[in-house]
Enzyme design. Structure first.
Site, PDB file in Angstrom:
ATOM      1  N   LYS A  50       0.814  -1.218   0.000  1.00 49.56           N
ATOM      2  CA  LYS A  50       0.000   0.000   0.000  1.00 49.56           C
ATOM      3  C   LYS A  50       0.854   1.278   0.000  1.00 49.56           C
ATOM      4  O   LYS A  50       0.462   2.302  -0.564  1.00 49.56           O
ATOM      5  CB  LYS A  50      -0.921   0.011   1.219  1.00 49.56           C
ATOM      6  CG  LYS A  50      -1.998  -1.052   1.179  1.00 49.56           C
ATOM      7  CD  LYS A  50      -3.052  -0.722   0.162  1.00 49.56           C
ATOM      8  CE  LYS A  50      -4.199  -1.723   0.181  1.00 49.56           C
ATOM      9  NZ  LYS A  50      -5.094  -1.538  -0.980  1.00 49.56           N
ATOM     10  N   GLU A  59     -10.042   6.104   2.618  1.00 47.95           N
ATOM     11  CA  GLU A  59     -10.875   5.052   3.196  1.00 47.95           C
ATOM     12  C   GLU A  59      -9.945   3.907   3.556  1.00 47.95           C
ATOM     13  O   GLU A  59      -8.874   3.761   2.986  1.00 47.95           O
ATOM     14  CB  GLU A  59     -11.909   4.586   2.173  1.00 47.95           C
ATOM     15  CG  GLU A  59     -11.401   3.583   1.123  1.00 47.95           C
ATOM     16  CD  GLU A  59     -10.371   4.138   0.146  1.00 47.95           C
ATOM     17  OE1 GLU A  59     -10.313   5.381  -0.024  1.00 47.95           O
ATOM     18  OE2 GLU A  59      -9.600   3.344  -0.433  1.00 47.95           O
ATOM     19  N   SER A  90       1.732  -9.736  -0.962  1.00 50.19           N
ATOM     20  CA  SER A  90       1.441  -8.297  -0.943  1.00 50.19           C
ATOM     21  C   SER A  90       1.623  -7.677   0.438  1.00 50.19           C
ATOM     22  O   SER A  90       1.851  -6.479   0.558  1.00 50.19           O
ATOM     23  CB  SER A  90       0.021  -8.040  -1.447  1.00 50.19           C
ATOM     24  OG  SER A  90      -0.893  -8.798  -0.689  1.00 50.19           O
TER      25      SER A  90
END
Lengths: 398, 249
Positions: free
Chosen positions: A95, A117, A383
């Protein structure tokens, strides 16, 4: 590191990947989206932006991440498996790649307030982290249900100076957090930058987030060529909104590598028990984009479920919908149970506990391992790291 | 009927089927010019807490596209009405089919707040003749897009002028009226379509203030909140607004 050259497959000027994408948002936001688009076009050509981005990605986010040959997993599976180690990024997941890029863009656009969000809290933490680093004010919207499930991430965001707003509407999860972030943006559009966490939302977000995440695949491509002198036969990645998957797929789209997205099959195939929008959804419109969507026949958005909060979303990025339609990528789902088994498997075999999200990619590969010969190369995108999920296992174990 | 129009928003089937029908007939009696009927959607991003809550109540009680159309078909023919919803409930039924069904149920047009003019262009071909799509103008709309938006107001469509930067039911700031007056003036140079102002119009005084700026006002959240308290406060609010608007011009 550079942003990729003009994309081969889109989006077009109206923000469409084939029939998917677009800009389905209130008129009040149109000017902001057009400004964002032109601002982004400017920074693509701006050397000082690239220098700033490079510095933050290496020194702050911890890039490049290793492409690691997983020997014990390889011999258990019967082919050569590499793991792309996004779990080693600062804040624990891919991220941060996108957050660093978009936060720098926000500063160039003169916006000093950032909103985002978050579902599990990973994108919220990454956003709060870069906001702290750049001295920006930060507000994170999070569903009340997720706030309860992910209390430590809420605390982390607050430590970093962010305001966390609990969202009590609808299903009280990620989709409702996104609704509320959009409402905030409509209200404060002139001083606020909306930092979307996935390759979702109205154009140009799916393109911008993809570009910032494509560093994963361009690195992996270079690394695998250096190690093996050839490209992999397949790549596996988990797909919720789809940012880590597009991130690793993108550099390989022109190649012959098979691209495989693994969705959250949850606890069953009936609506409400999974969040496999590509495998089981139909075209629909939500959060500014036309894409595959899980909705009930009335047109309302369906309830979704996954053990992995980061996959718990009823839609998916429009470029994935397009890759599916064009048959350039293939998507299927694994269940909560299969993902959990893969979590333990990878932890025991390689000493790498993956995030529950990434465990879906591992499980997808494991399910298909018999398709591969001993010499075949496979990359699985890890990830994020599993630390955030370990308290949950601990509680269940007691 | 006054020259300034009063447009009233009601969520279909809120608070329940029979009180919705009674509210609609009260609205007609009190001089509402156009009834905007909301087909509730699960994720109404342009709406504030009042309409969100009303939508949730209506969805729980089973209000669908078909039931909304049936409710509309039972209303008096003389009351003009327009369907308000989001893109997905229409999209999943097919634009063309959904619009035609809505027209047969007495709707003269549709308001879709998550469809800006760029997307409206590709939906336009599916619009049956005589059924209009309402374009939005916001305070943030740039001049070059304004002319494009005004060109799409056809077949009796009005322009929905969003008063403020925000969602429905939000609080209106002090400078909003000036801004609305200025934008309305710019719209007038581009189209003959009427301009109705909505978002944040709560009281009769607001109706008067914004009625002066444009051709009419759109009232939603405050009317739903009044309706939640009962038919009498609801009727009183509309009557007061109507009276203020009638005194203008």
């Amino acid at each position: 590191m550079n942003l990729p050259a003009r994309p081969s497959g889109g989006p077009d000027r109206r923000g469409y990947f084939g029939p998917f994408g677009g800009r389905f948002i209130p008129e009040t936001l149109m000017t902001a989206l057009l400004d964002l688009e032109s601002g982004y076009e400017r920074i693509r050509k701006d050397r000082s932006f690239h220098a700033d981005l490079r510095n933050l990605l290496t020194g702050f986010a911890g890039r490049p991440t290793p492409l690691y040959r997983a020997d014990r997993l390889s011999s258990a599976a019967g082919c050569r498996v590499y793991l792309k180690r996004e779990d080693l990024c600062h804040t624990g997941a891919h991220k941060i790649n996108n957050c660093v890029g978009q936060a720098l863009l926000a500063v160039r656009l003169g916006k000093r307030r950032i909103i985002a969000e978050t579902g599990a809290g990973q994108h919220g933490v990454a956003t709060a982290t870069i906001a702290a680093k750049l001295g920006l004010s930060c507000t994170i919207y999070m569903g009340a249900e997720d706030v309860r499930r992910q209390a430590t991430n809420v605390f982390r965001m607050k430590l970093l100076g962010a305001t966390v707003v609990e969202v009590h509407s609808g299903s009280k999860t990620l989709k409702d957090a996104m609704n509320e972030a959009l409402r905030d943006w409509v209200t404060n559009v002139e001083n606020t930058y909306y930092l979307i966490g996935s390759v979702a939302g109205p154009h140009p977000y799916p393109m911008i987030v993809r570009d910032f995440q494509s560093v994963i695949g361009f690195e992996a491509r270079r690394q695998v060529l250096r190690e093996e002198g050839r490209l992999p036969r397949s790549i596996y990645a988990c797909v919720g909104g789809g940012s880590n998957a597009i991130g690793i797929f993108y550099a390989f789209i022109p190649a012959r590598t098979e691209l495989i997205g693994v969705e959250a099959g949850g606890t069953g195939t009936s609506l409400g028990r999974h969040s496999a929008s590509l495998s089981r959804g139909k075209p629909g419109i939500l959060h500014g984009m036309q894409t595959f969507l899980l909705s009930v026949p009335t047109g309302n958005v369906a309830a979704v479920h996954s053990i992995a909060a980061g996959l718990d979303y009823p839609g998916v990025g429009p470029e994935h919908a397009y890759l599916k339609k064009m048959r350039r990528a293939r998507y299927f789902s694994v269940t909560d149970r299969e993902a959990l088994a893969a979590f333990h498997h990878l932890t025991r075999l390689e000493g790498i506990p993956p995030a529950f999200e990434s465990a879906h990619a591992v499980a997808g590969f494991w399910k298909e391992r018999r398709r591969y010969r001993k010499s075949d190369l496979v990359i699985v995108n890890i990830s994020g790291r599993g630390d955030k999920d370990i308290p949950r296992l601990f509680e269940n174990g007691r | 009927m006054g020259a300034k129009k009063l447009i009233l928003y009601l969520t279909a089937g809120y608070p329940d089927g029979s009180r919705f029908a009674r509210a609609a007939s009260v609205a007609a009696d009190e001089g509402v010019d156009i009834l905007e009927i909301g087909l509730p959607f699960s994720d109404p991003v342009a709406d504030g807490p009042v309409i969100q809550a009303a939508s949730a109540v209506a969805i729980r009680s089973g209000v669908t596209f078909e039931r909304t159309l049936a409710m509309s078909a039972r209303l008096p023919q003389s009351l003009p009405r327009v369907l308000m919803t989001y893109a997905n409930p229409i999209f999943v039924r097919g634009w063309s089919r959904a619009f035609s069904l809505a027209r047969s149920a007495g709707f003269s047009g549709a308001i879709l707040p998550d469809i800006p003019v760029e997307e409206l262009a590709s939906i336009e071909p599916f619009r049956p003749p005589g059924f209009y799509l309402v374009p939005f103008v916001a305070p943030t709309t740039s001049p070059d897009r304004l002319s494009r938006i005004c060109r799409t107001a056809r077949d009796g469509a009005f322009i929905y002028l969003v008063s403020l930067r925000g969602i429905t039911g939000a609080r209106i700031g002090d400078t909003v009226a000036e801004e609305v007056t200025a934008v309305t003036r710019r719209i007038r140079r581009l189209t003959h379509a009427p301009v109705y102002v909505g978002f944040g119009i709560r009281t009769a005084a607001d109706a008067e203030k914004f009625g002066r700026c444009a051709d009419g006002v759109i009232v939603g959240s405050s009317a739903l909140a009044a309706l939640g308290r009962g038919l009498a406060p609801f009727a009183r609010l509309i009557r007061q607004m109507r009276r203020k608007l009638d005194r203008l011009d």
